[in-house]
Scaffold this motif. Sequence first.
Motif, PDB file in Angstrom:
ATOM      1  N   VAL A  14      43.512  42.936  25.566  1.00 29.62           N
ATOM      2  CA  VAL A  14      42.861  41.649  25.300  1.00 29.62           C
ATOM      3  C   VAL A  14      43.426  40.573  26.216  1.00 29.62           C
ATOM      4  O   VAL A  14      42.692  39.740  26.765  1.00 29.62           O
ATOM      5  CB  VAL A  14      43.035  41.248  23.824  1.00 29.62           C
ATOM      6  N   ALA A  15      44.747  40.569  26.414  1.00 25.73           N
ATOM      7  CA  ALA A  15      45.376  39.575  27.284  1.00 25.73           C
ATOM      8  C   ALA A  15      44.824  39.662  28.700  1.00 25.73           C
ATOM      9  O   ALA A  15      44.511  38.642  29.333  1.00 25.73           O
ATOM     10  CB  ALA A  15      46.893  39.768  27.298  1.00 25.73           C
ATOM     11  N   LEU A  16      44.686  40.869  29.209  1.00 30.87           N
ATOM     12  CA  LEU A  16      44.129  41.042  30.552  1.00 30.87           C
ATOM     13  C   LEU A  16      42.664  40.635  30.595  1.00 30.87           C
ATOM     14  O   LEU A  16      42.194  40.067  31.589  1.00 30.87           O
ATOM     15  CB  LEU A  16      44.304  42.489  31.013  1.00 30.87           C
ATOM     16  N   GLY A  17      41.941  40.913  29.510  1.00 27.43           N
ATOM     17  CA  GLY A  17      40.548  40.492  29.443  1.00 27.43           C
ATOM     18  C   GLY A  17      40.400  38.981  29.420  1.00 27.43           C
ATOM     19  O   GLY A  17      39.521  38.421  30.081  1.00 27.43           O
ATOM     20  N   VAL A  18      41.276  38.312  28.660  1.00 24.25           N
ATOM     21  CA  VAL A  18      41.245  36.850  28.614  1.00 24.25           C
ATOM     22  C   VAL A  18      41.583  36.267  29.986  1.00 24.25           C
ATOM     23  O   VAL A  18      40.989  35.278  30.421  1.00 24.25           O
ATOM     24  CB  VAL A  18      42.238  36.323  27.556  1.00 24.25           C
ATOM     25  N   MET A  19      42.527  36.897  30.674  1.00 22.87           N
ATOM     26  CA  MET A  19      42.879  36.451  32.020  1.00 22.87           C
ATOM     27  C   MET A  19      41.665  36.493  32.944  1.00 22.87           C
ATOM     28  O   MET A  19      41.392  35.543  33.692  1.00 22.87           O
ATOM     29  CB  MET A  19      44.009  37.322  32.572  1.00 22.87           C
ATOM     30  N   LEU A  20      40.903  37.568  32.866  1.00 23.44           N
ATOM     31  CA  LEU A  20      39.700  37.676  33.693  1.00 23.44           C
ATOM     32  C   LEU A  20      38.646  36.660  33.264  1.00 23.44           C
ATOM     33  O   LEU A  20      37.948  36.079  34.104  1.00 23.44           O
ATOM     34  CB  LEU A  20      39.134  39.098  33.598  1.00 23.44           C
ATOM     35  N   ALA A  21      38.551  36.410  31.947  1.00 29.75           N
ATOM     36  CA  ALA A  21      37.575  35.436  31.445  1.00 29.75           C
ATOM     37  C   ALA A  21      37.914  34.027  31.930  1.00 29.75           C
ATOM     38  O   ALA A  21      37.018  33.233  32.256  1.00 29.75           O
ATOM     39  CB  ALA A  21      37.539  35.476  29.920  1.00 29.75           C
ATOM     40  N   ILE A  22      39.205  33.695  31.970  1.00 28.61           N
ATOM     41  CA  ILE A  22      39.621  32.379  32.461  1.00 28.61           C
ATOM     42  C   ILE A  22      39.247  32.211  33.921  1.00 28.61           C
ATOM     43  O   ILE A  22      38.760  31.155  34.345  1.00 28.61           O
ATOM     44  CB  ILE A  22      41.138  32.190  32.271  1.00 28.61           C
ATOM     45  N   ALA A  23      39.467  33.264  34.706  1.00 27.45           N
ATOM     46  CA  ALA A  23      39.100  33.203  36.122  1.00 27.45           C
ATOM     47  C   ALA A  23      37.604  32.976  36.276  1.00 27.45           C
ATOM     48  O   ALA A  23      37.166  32.182  37.120  1.00 27.45           O
ATOM     49  CB  ALA A  23      39.529  34.486  36.823  1.00 27.45           C
ATOM     50  N   MET A  24      36.812  33.639  35.440  1.00 25.34           N
ATOM     51  CA  MET A  24      35.365  33.458  35.493  1.00 25.34           C
ATOM     52  C   MET A  24      34.969  32.051  35.042  1.00 25.34           C
ATOM     53  O   MET A  24      34.072  31.428  35.621  1.00 25.34           O
ATOM     54  CB  MET A  24      34.676  34.504  34.616  1.00 25.34           C
ATOM     55  N   ALA A  25      35.656  31.528  34.020  1.00 26.48           N
ATOM     56  CA  ALA A  25      35.356  30.184  33.532  1.00 26.48           C
ATOM     57  C   ALA A  25      35.653  29.138  34.594  1.00 26.48           C
ATOM     58  O   ALA A  25      34.903  28.168  34.758  1.00 26.48           O
ATOM     59  CB  ALA A  25      36.166  29.893  32.263  1.00 26.48           C
ATOM     60  N   GLU A  26      36.740  29.326  35.328  1.00 27.58           N
ATOM     61  CA  GLU A  26      37.079  28.396  36.394  1.00 27.58           C
ATOM     62  C   GLU A  26      36.016  28.430  37.493  1.00 27.58           C
ATOM     63  O   GLU A  26      35.630  27.388  38.034  1.00 27.58           O
ATOM     64  CB  GLU A  26      38.455  28.745  36.973  1.00 27.58           C
ATOM     65  N   ALA A  27      35.545  29.634  37.810  1.00 27.82           N
ATOM     66  CA  ALA A  27      34.501  29.761  38.824  1.00 27.82           C
ATOM     67  C   ALA A  27      33.202  29.113  38.357  1.00 27.82           C
ATOM     68  O   ALA A  27      32.523  28.411  39.118  1.00 27.82           O
ATOM     69  CB  ALA A  27      34.271  31.238  39.156  1.00 27.82           C
ATOM     70  N   MET A  28      32.845  29.314  37.072  1.00 27.91           N
ATOM     71  CA  MET A  28      31.637  28.704  36.527  1.00 27.91           C
ATOM     72  C   MET A  28      31.786  27.192  36.455  1.00 27.91           C
ATOM     73  O   MET A  28      30.829  26.443  36.679  1.00 27.91           O
ATOM     74  CB  MET A  28      31.359  29.262  35.130  1.00 27.91           C
ATOM     75  N   GLY A  29      33.006  26.723  36.162  1.00 31.47           N
ATOM     76  CA  GLY A  29      33.243  25.288  36.109  1.00 31.47           C
ATOM     77  C   GLY A  29      33.004  24.626  37.446  1.00 31.47           C
ATOM     78  O   GLY A  29      32.487  23.508  37.521  1.00 31.47           O
TER      79      GLY A  29
END
Length: 231
Positions: A14-29
């Motif tokens: 889950v931690a690694l998944g959240v890390m990837l989600a944050i990277a995607m959120a920053e890109a979408m931002g």
Amino acid sequence: MDALFLSSNLPFTVALGVMLAIAMAEAMGAVFGLSPSGLIDQMLPDIEADVDVGVETDLSTDASAGDASAGDGAVSKVLAWLCVGRVPALVLLVAFLTMFGLSGLIIQSGSSALVGTTLPAWLASIGAIVVGLHPTRWFALSLARIMPREESEAVSSSSFVGRVATMTRGVARVGLPAEAKLRDEHGQMHYVLVEPDNSSDAFERGTDVLLISQSSPIRFNAILKPIELAG
């Protein structure tokens, strides 16, 4: 792959998944006109002075934690120890989630190889936190040394009211704030969310606006910069 989804490995997956989600959120931002990293930094306590002390200490010491004033809370001391304020908080979070996730999977893999079974998730998580925090701090100290230093003092976001900000991303409308940047009296750059105070206004990128009220730590109402403030 099956091992990643074992209950004993789930916190780390889950931690690694959240890390990837944050990277995607920053890109979408970046696409939609918001900067999650900048907004998160604005919501954190003002601990820059403590962090600067920590940056100057040797990697092998914990002097920065002891230099925090006695009146500071435990959270502020931990943030100072991790160099939050000198390094973007989202970068630190990604670094910690990566170290926590990888450390946990390595611990569980080692346990499985040595004793034939994995450790309970809670026990492995404690070890992964201990292992993950120190490399995260070392990474933060190293990154802080090469990042441009701000010599300004910490200020309260309430002092931004009455200052001129420049829209940086997106188009701000009533109910749909967009990102803007401003400099405080010490020359330090800050990023905030801005929306027009007048329903008929829309602030595009590059527009200079005057912050007239604050609705949250990082959200402000604004009007177009008056002509008399030009220059």
